[in-house]
Write a protein that holds these residues in place. Structure first.
Motif, short mmCIF file in Angstrom:
data_model
loop_
_atom_site.label_atom_id
_atom_site.label_comp_id
_atom_site.label_asym_id
_atom_site.label_seq_id
_atom_site.Cartn_x
_atom_site.Cartn_y
_atom_site.Cartn_z
N LEU A 92 -11.62 61.98 -42.52
CA LEU A 92 -11.75 61.28 -41.24
C LEU A 92 -10.53 61.54 -40.35
O LEU A 92 -10.66 61.72 -39.14
N ALA A 93 -9.35 61.57 -40.96
CA ALA A 93 -8.14 61.84 -40.19
C ALA A 93 -8.19 63.24 -39.59
O ALA A 93 -7.82 63.46 -38.43
N GLY A 94 -8.68 64.20 -40.35
CA GLY A 94 -8.81 65.56 -39.85
C GLY A 94 -9.83 65.65 -38.73
O GLY A 94 -9.63 66.38 -37.75
N ALA A 95 -10.91 64.89 -38.87
CA ALA A 95 -11.93 64.88 -37.82
C ALA A 95 -11.38 64.28 -36.53
O ALA A 95 -11.65 64.78 -35.43
N LEU A 96 -10.56 63.25 -36.66
CA LEU A 96 -9.95 62.63 -35.48
C LEU A 96 -8.95 63.59 -34.82
O LEU A 96 -8.80 63.59 -33.60
N GLN A 97 -8.29 64.42 -35.64
CA GLN A 97 -7.40 65.42 -35.07
C GLN A 97 -8.16 66.37 -34.16
O GLN A 97 -7.68 66.73 -33.07
N TYR A 98 -9.33 66.79 -34.58
CA TYR A 98 -10.13 67.71 -33.75
C TYR A 98 -10.61 67.02 -32.49
O TYR A 98 -10.73 67.64 -31.43
N LEU A 99 -10.82 65.72 -32.57
CA LEU A 99 -11.30 64.97 -31.40
C LEU A 99 -10.23 64.91 -30.31
O LEU A 99 -10.56 64.74 -29.13
N THR A 100 -8.97 65.08 -30.68
CA THR A 100 -7.90 65.00 -29.68
C THR A 100 -7.92 66.16 -28.70
O THR A 100 -7.16 66.16 -27.72
N PHE A 101 -8.76 67.16 -28.92
CA PHE A 101 -8.87 68.26 -27.95
C PHE A 101 -9.26 67.74 -26.57
O PHE A 101 -8.76 68.21 -25.55
N THR A 102 -10.18 66.78 -26.55
CA THR A 102 -10.60 66.21 -25.28
C THR A 102 -10.18 64.75 -25.12
O THR A 102 -10.24 64.22 -24.02
N ARG A 103 -9.75 64.13 -26.21
CA ARG A 103 -9.33 62.73 -26.15
C ARG A 103 -7.82 62.64 -26.39
O ARG A 103 -7.36 62.23 -27.46
N LEU A 104 -7.07 63.06 -25.40
CA LEU A 104 -5.61 63.04 -25.50
C LEU A 104 -5.07 61.63 -25.67
O LEU A 104 -3.95 61.45 -26.15
N ASP A 105 -5.86 60.64 -25.29
CA ASP A 105 -5.41 59.26 -25.36
C ASP A 105 -5.25 58.75 -26.78
O ASP A 105 -4.60 57.71 -27.00
N ILE A 106 -5.81 59.44 -27.77
CA ILE A 106 -5.66 58.99 -29.16
C ILE A 106 -4.65 59.85 -29.92
O ILE A 106 -4.49 59.68 -31.14
N SER A 107 -3.95 60.73 -29.23
CA SER A 107 -3.03 61.66 -29.90
C SER A 107 -1.97 60.94 -30.72
O SER A 107 -1.72 61.29 -31.88
N TYR A 108 -1.32 59.94 -30.13
CA TYR A 108 -0.26 59.24 -30.85
C TYR A 108 -0.81 58.50 -32.06
O TYR A 108 -0.25 58.58 -33.16
N HIS A 128 -17.83 57.27 -23.71
CA HIS A 128 -18.16 57.88 -22.42
C HIS A 128 -17.01 58.68 -21.83
O HIS A 128 -17.20 59.39 -20.84
N LEU A 129 -15.83 58.60 -22.43
CA LEU A 129 -14.66 59.28 -21.87
C LEU A 129 -14.58 60.74 -22.32
O LEU A 129 -15.02 61.10 -23.41
N GLY A 130 -14.00 61.57 -21.45
CA GLY A 130 -13.80 62.97 -21.77
C GLY A 130 -12.64 63.52 -20.95
O GLY A 130 -11.93 62.76 -20.28
N LEU A 131 -12.46 64.81 -20.98
CA LEU A 131 -11.34 65.45 -20.30
C LEU A 131 -11.82 66.18 -19.05
O LEU A 131 -12.66 67.08 -19.13
N VAL A 165 -8.16 61.83 -18.66
CA VAL A 165 -9.17 61.34 -19.60
C VAL A 165 -9.93 60.24 -18.86
O VAL A 165 -9.37 59.19 -18.56
N ARG A 166 -11.18 60.51 -18.56
CA ARG A 166 -11.92 59.59 -17.72
C ARG A 166 -13.43 59.68 -17.97
O ARG A 166 -13.89 60.48 -18.79
N THR A 167 -14.17 58.88 -17.24
CA THR A 167 -15.62 58.87 -17.35
C THR A 167 -16.21 60.14 -16.76
O THR A 167 -15.65 60.72 -15.82
N ALA A 168 -17.32 60.59 -17.31
CA ALA A 168 -17.98 61.80 -16.80
C ALA A 168 -18.33 61.62 -15.33
O ALA A 168 -18.77 60.56 -14.91
N PRO A 169 -18.12 62.66 -14.52
CA PRO A 169 -18.44 62.57 -13.09
C PRO A 169 -19.94 62.52 -12.87
O PRO A 169 -20.72 62.79 -13.79
N ALA A 170 -20.33 62.18 -11.67
CA ALA A 170 -21.75 62.15 -11.34
C ALA A 170 -22.35 63.54 -11.53
O ALA A 170 -21.66 64.55 -11.44
N SER A 171 -23.62 63.60 -11.81
CA SER A 171 -24.29 64.85 -12.09
C SER A 171 -24.38 65.72 -10.84
O SER A 171 -25.32 65.59 -10.03
N THR A 172 -23.37 66.59 -10.66
CA THR A 172 -23.36 67.49 -9.50
C THR A 172 -23.06 68.90 -9.97
O THR A 172 -22.24 69.60 -9.38
#
Length: 241
Positions: free
Chosen positions: A71-87, A119-122, A230-237
């Motif tokens: 699980l820790a390794g999986a969370l590491q990969y998630l930090t690619f787009t979720r910089l907010d959980i890096s620390y 819902h958050l991404g990069l 790191v924010r919510t996905a923009p409107a579909s444009t």
């Protein structure tokens, strides 16, 4: 080679193209992590770190160290787009060799935070620059014109560096812990003496790098997270490329 068209999904990362750039999301991957941890029905957390506790090497061992590491390794990969959980992820990974129950509780805290922020991404913004430019500390130190030009700015230092900076600016004597500082860097001291540079304290609310170095209260964390794009996905444009 085969042209598969515009990038839209790669290694668990979905890509949404907009007029302002690209939005990267690992929502599907994050959901899978939550399910692997058997926490689909957990209550969400506002931040990824419990600021009331500090992780140490004490506590009873976890029952399944392999699951913890997975699980820790999986969370590491998630930090690619979720910089907010890096620390938070870096902290639990410090104990992967011998995970304890408090470490598992911290890992679960991160997952609870992810549960409430799926819902958050990069957001990557479009740029007119087509080349990569990188500078190292050596580049800065090796160019007198460049690093001396920074004397035109005030020197801003955080809580941990303030007392050291004030001391060094008033006492240029070399010590064991400062022997690595090159002589030419001491030109800052001369500027301080002449009153051309001031050593100022910067309050925590302006220390945006803190999101990578410590657990933060909710208000500060939310503000600093936005600065990482790191924010919510923009409107579909979506637009073609």
């Amino acid at each position: 080679m085969t042209d598969l068209g515009p990038l839209n999904y790669f290694m668990g990362i979905s890509v949404t193209r907009t007029s302002s750039g690209m939005f990267l999301s690992q929502k599907k991957y994050a959901t899978e992590i939550i399910e692997r941890a058997d926490m689909a029905g957990c209550n969400p957390s506002r931040t990824p770190v419990d600021t009331s506790t500090k992780l140490t090497s004490s506590g009873p061992p976890v029952k399944d160290p392999t699951a913890y590491r997975s699980l820790a390794g999986a969370l590491q990969y998630l930090t690619f787009t979720r910089l907010d959980i890096s620390y938070a992820v870096q902290q639990i990974c410090l104990f992967m060799h011998d995970p304890r129950e408090p470490h598992l509780a911290a890992l679960r805290h991160i997952i609870r935070y992810i549960q409430g922020t799926l819902h958050l991404g990069l957001q990557l913004h479009a740029s007119s620059i087509s080349s990569l430019v990188a500078y190292s500390d050596a580049d800065w130190a090796g160019c007198p014109t460049t690093h001396r030009s920074t004397s035109g700015y005030c020197v801003f230092l955080g809580d941990n560096l303030l007392s050291c900076a004030v001391y060094m600016s008033g006492n240029p004597v070399q010590h064991q812990r400062t022997k690595h500082i090159e002589i030419d860097i001491h030109f800052v001291r001369d500027l301080v003496t002449k009153g051309h540079v001031r050593v100022l304290h910067v309050p925590s609310r302006y220390q945006y790098a803190y999101i990578f170095t410590k657990g933060l209260p909710t208000v500060l964390f939310d503000e600093f997270r936005t600065s990482l794009s790191v924010r919510t996905a923009p409107a579909s444009t979506a637009v073609g490329c």
